[in-house]
Design a protein around this motif. Structure first.
Motif, PDB file in Angstrom:
ATOM      1  N   GLY A 112       0.781  -1.229   0.000  1.00  0.00           N
ATOM      2  CA  GLY A 112       0.000   0.000   0.000  1.00  0.00           C
ATOM      3  C   GLY A 112       0.812   1.277   0.000  1.00  0.00           C
ATOM      4  O   GLY A 112       0.252   2.349   0.170  1.00  0.00           O
ATOM      5  N   SER A 113       2.102   1.188  -0.175  1.00  0.00           N
ATOM      6  CA  SER A 113       2.921   2.402  -0.188  1.00  0.00           C
ATOM      7  C   SER A 113       3.090   2.892  -1.627  1.00  0.00           C
ATOM      8  O   SER A 113       2.627   2.267  -2.580  1.00  0.00           O
ATOM      9  CB  SER A 113       4.282   2.122   0.450  1.00  0.00           C
ATOM     10  OG  SER A 113       4.991   1.182  -0.322  1.00  0.00           O
ATOM     11  N   ALA A 114       3.756   4.024  -1.770  1.00  0.00           N
ATOM     12  CA  ALA A 114       3.990   4.598  -3.094  1.00  0.00           C
ATOM     13  C   ALA A 114       5.345   5.298  -3.091  1.00  0.00           C
ATOM     14  O   ALA A 114       5.814   5.756  -2.055  1.00  0.00           O
ATOM     15  CB  ALA A 114       2.893   5.589  -3.449  1.00  0.00           C
ATOM     16  N   SER A 115       5.959   5.362  -4.254  1.00  0.00           N
ATOM     17  CA  SER A 115       7.207   6.110  -4.399  1.00  0.00           C
ATOM     18  C   SER A 115       7.044   7.100  -5.543  1.00  0.00           C
ATOM     19  O   SER A 115       6.153   6.959  -6.380  1.00  0.00           O
ATOM     20  CB  SER A 115       8.383   5.168  -4.658  1.00  0.00           C
ATOM     21  OG  SER A 115       8.188   4.470  -5.853  1.00  0.00           O
ATOM     22  N   GLY A 116       7.906   8.081  -5.567  1.00  0.00           N
ATOM     23  CA  GLY A 116       7.799   9.131  -6.571  1.00  0.00           C
ATOM     24  C   GLY A 116       8.311   8.703  -7.931  1.00  0.00           C
ATOM     25  O   GLY A 116       9.193   7.861  -8.051  1.00  0.00           O
ATOM     26  N   LEU A 117       7.745   9.296  -8.950  1.00  0.00           N
ATOM     27  CA  LEU A 117       8.165   9.072 -10.325  1.00  0.00           C
ATOM     28  C   LEU A 117       8.170  10.428 -11.015  1.00  0.00           C
ATOM     29  O   LEU A 117       7.163  11.138 -11.002  1.00  0.00           O
ATOM     30  CB  LEU A 117       7.204   8.114 -11.037  1.00  0.00           C
ATOM     31  CG  LEU A 117       7.469   7.837 -12.509  1.00  0.00           C
ATOM     32  CD1 LEU A 117       8.787   7.087 -12.663  1.00  0.00           C
ATOM     33  CD2 LEU A 117       6.353   7.042 -13.112  1.00  0.00           C
ATOM     34  N   VAL A 118       9.298  10.801 -11.571  1.00  0.00           N
ATOM     35  CA  VAL A 118       9.430  12.090 -12.244  1.00  0.00           C
ATOM     36  C   VAL A 118       9.585  11.842 -13.740  1.00  0.00           C
ATOM     37  O   VAL A 118      10.520  11.162 -14.169  1.00  0.00           O
ATOM     38  CB  VAL A 118      10.637  12.886 -11.705  1.00  0.00           C
ATOM     39  CG1 VAL A 118      10.767  14.205 -12.432  1.00  0.00           C
ATOM     40  CG2 VAL A 118      10.495  13.116 -10.222  1.00  0.00           C
ATOM     41  N   LYS A 119       8.660  12.391 -14.525  1.00  0.00           N
ATOM     42  CA  LYS A 119       8.734  12.290 -15.977  1.00  0.00           C
ATOM     43  C   LYS A 119       9.291  13.613 -16.496  1.00  0.00           C
ATOM     44  O   LYS A 119       8.652  14.646 -16.391  1.00  0.00           O
ATOM     45  CB  LYS A 119       7.351  12.024 -16.570  1.00  0.00           C
ATOM     46  CG  LYS A 119       6.776  10.693 -16.158  1.00  0.00           C
ATOM     47  CD  LYS A 119       5.451  10.436 -16.832  1.00  0.00           C
ATOM     48  CE  LYS A 119       4.924   9.075 -16.448  1.00  0.00           C
ATOM     49  NZ  LYS A 119       3.684   8.748 -17.167  1.00  0.00           N
ATOM     50  N   ARG A 120      10.488  13.553 -17.053  1.00  0.00           N
ATOM     51  CA  ARG A 120      11.175  14.764 -17.481  1.00  0.00           C
ATOM     52  C   ARG A 120      10.917  15.039 -18.961  1.00  0.00           C
ATOM     53  O   ARG A 120      10.875  14.120 -19.773  1.00  0.00           O
ATOM     54  CB  ARG A 120      12.667  14.628 -17.227  1.00  0.00           C
ATOM     55  CG  ARG A 120      13.009  14.636 -15.775  1.00  0.00           C
ATOM     56  CD  ARG A 120      14.490  14.375 -15.543  1.00  0.00           C
ATOM     57  NE  ARG A 120      14.850  14.608 -14.151  1.00  0.00           N
ATOM     58  CZ  ARG A 120      14.739  13.706 -13.195  1.00  0.00           C
ATOM     59  NH1 ARG A 120      14.258  12.516 -13.476  1.00  0.00           N
ATOM     60  NH2 ARG A 120      15.079  13.999 -11.952  1.00  0.00           N
ATOM     61  N   TRP A 121      10.779  16.324 -19.288  1.00  0.00           N
ATOM     62  CA  TRP A 121      10.658  16.780 -20.655  1.00  0.00           C
ATOM     63  C   TRP A 121      11.846  17.664 -20.974  1.00  0.00           C
ATOM     64  O   TRP A 121      12.614  18.029 -20.087  1.00  0.00           O
ATOM     65  CB  TRP A 121       9.366  17.564 -20.851  1.00  0.00           C
ATOM     66  CG  TRP A 121       8.130  16.719 -20.846  1.00  0.00           C
ATOM     67  CD1 TRP A 121       8.050  15.370 -20.693  1.00  0.00           C
ATOM     68  CD2 TRP A 121       6.797  17.180 -21.002  1.00  0.00           C
ATOM     69  NE1 TRP A 121       6.750  14.959 -20.746  1.00  0.00           N
ATOM     70  CE2 TRP A 121       5.949  16.063 -20.937  1.00  0.00           C
ATOM     71  CE3 TRP A 121       6.234  18.417 -21.195  1.00  0.00           C
ATOM     72  CZ2 TRP A 121       4.580  16.154 -21.066  1.00  0.00           C
ATOM     73  CZ3 TRP A 121       4.870  18.506 -21.313  1.00  0.00           C
ATOM     74  CH2 TRP A 121       4.049  17.385 -21.261  1.00  0.00           C
ATOM     75  N   SER A 122      11.982  18.035 -22.238  1.00  0.00           N
ATOM     76  CA  SER A 122      13.142  18.835 -22.623  1.00  0.00           C
ATOM     77  C   SER A 122      12.771  19.890 -23.661  1.00  0.00           C
ATOM     78  O   SER A 122      11.762  19.777 -24.359  1.00  0.00           O
ATOM     79  CB  SER A 122      14.254  17.937 -23.164  1.00  0.00           C
ATOM     80  OG  SER A 122      13.797  17.214 -24.271  1.00  0.00           O
ATOM     81  N   HIS A 123      13.599  20.929 -23.724  1.00  0.00           N
ATOM     82  CA  HIS A 123      13.566  21.939 -24.776  1.00  0.00           C
ATOM     83  C   HIS A 123      14.832  21.739 -25.606  1.00  0.00           C
ATOM     84  O   HIS A 123      15.923  21.644 -25.049  1.00  0.00           O
ATOM     85  CB  HIS A 123      13.592  23.360 -24.219  1.00  0.00           C
ATOM     86  CG  HIS A 123      12.421  23.720 -23.359  1.00  0.00           C
ATOM     87  ND1 HIS A 123      11.117  23.471 -23.708  1.00  0.00           N
ATOM     88  CD2 HIS A 123      12.363  24.337 -22.156  1.00  0.00           C
ATOM     89  CE1 HIS A 123      10.310  23.920 -22.750  1.00  0.00           C
ATOM     90  NE2 HIS A 123      11.052  24.447 -21.795  1.00  0.00           N
ATOM     91  N   VAL A 124      14.681  21.718 -26.926  1.00  0.00           N
ATOM     92  CA  VAL A 124      15.835  21.557 -27.817  1.00  0.00           C
ATOM     93  C   VAL A 124      15.915  22.798 -28.696  1.00  0.00           C
ATOM     94  O   VAL A 124      14.930  23.187 -29.326  1.00  0.00           O
ATOM     95  CB  VAL A 124      15.707  20.289 -28.696  1.00  0.00           C
ATOM     96  CG1 VAL A 124      16.953  20.100 -29.537  1.00  0.00           C
ATOM     97  CG2 VAL A 124      15.451  19.067 -27.843  1.00  0.00           C
ATOM     98  N   TYR A 125      17.089  23.426 -28.719  1.00  0.00           N
ATOM     99  CA  TYR A 125      17.331  24.627 -29.516  1.00  0.00           C
ATOM    100  C   TYR A 125      18.466  24.351 -30.497  1.00  0.00           C
ATOM    101  O   TYR A 125      19.480  23.776 -30.123  1.00  0.00           O
ATOM    102  CB  TYR A 125      17.733  25.806 -28.621  1.00  0.00           C
ATOM    103  CG  TYR A 125      16.709  26.166 -27.586  1.00  0.00           C
ATOM    104  CD1 TYR A 125      15.608  26.935 -27.905  1.00  0.00           C
ATOM    105  CD2 TYR A 125      16.843  25.715 -26.278  1.00  0.00           C
ATOM    106  CE1 TYR A 125      14.662  27.260 -26.946  1.00  0.00           C
ATOM    107  CE2 TYR A 125      15.900  26.034 -25.317  1.00  0.00           C
ATOM    108  CZ  TYR A 125      14.816  26.802 -25.662  1.00  0.00           C
ATOM    109  OH  TYR A 125      13.880  27.112 -24.714  1.00  0.00           O
TER     110      TYR A 125
END
Length: 129
Positions: free
Chosen positions: A107-120
């Motif tokens: 019943g626990s949870a952990s964090g998940l980070v979905k990263r995005w990017s800018h390309v120049y």
């Protein structure tokens, strides 16, 4: 007669010496994008297209579309010669981060980070050096 020749010269003269394009909020992490863009930095456009065609990463096709956009900006908007262009600068920076929870055991949870990017990308002409 002189005015006609002068207007033709002005049309063929490049308005700028560089062309830029950007890919904003791209749903791939900057770390994965940097693996691809490091291969083409400083290369001529024809060579960069060949590298991206043979690259095994999913984001290579989107980077190729970005290069084509920058090339179209250079040729159509700034009247630059499309044959002498090279990738002068290309960077991938952090964009928004989506924070989500990943269910875990008991019943626990952990964090998940979905990263995005800018390309120049910045294209310059070899003649301008």
């Amino acid at each position: 007669m002189a005015k006609e020749q002068q207007s033709k010269v002005e049309e063929t003269k490049a308005l700028r010496d560089e062309s830029k394009a950007k890919l904003v909020n791209y749903g791939v992490t900057p770390r994965k994008v940097r693996l691809v863009i490091d291969l083409i930095r400083g290369k001529d456009l024809d060579e960069a297209y060949l590298i991206l065609d043979n690259c095994n990463k999913l984001c290579a096709q989107d980077i190729k579309k970005l290069l084509k956009s920058a090339q179209a900006n250079a040729v159509n908007n700034y009247h630059m010669d499309g044959t002498n262009l090279y990738v002068a600068e290309i960077t991938a920076n952090d964009a928004a981060k989506l924070k989500r929870y990943l269910p875990r055991a008991k019943g626990s949870a952990s964090g998940l980070v979905k990263r995005w990017s800018h390309v120049y990308v910045t294209l310059k002409s070899r003649e301008a050096i």
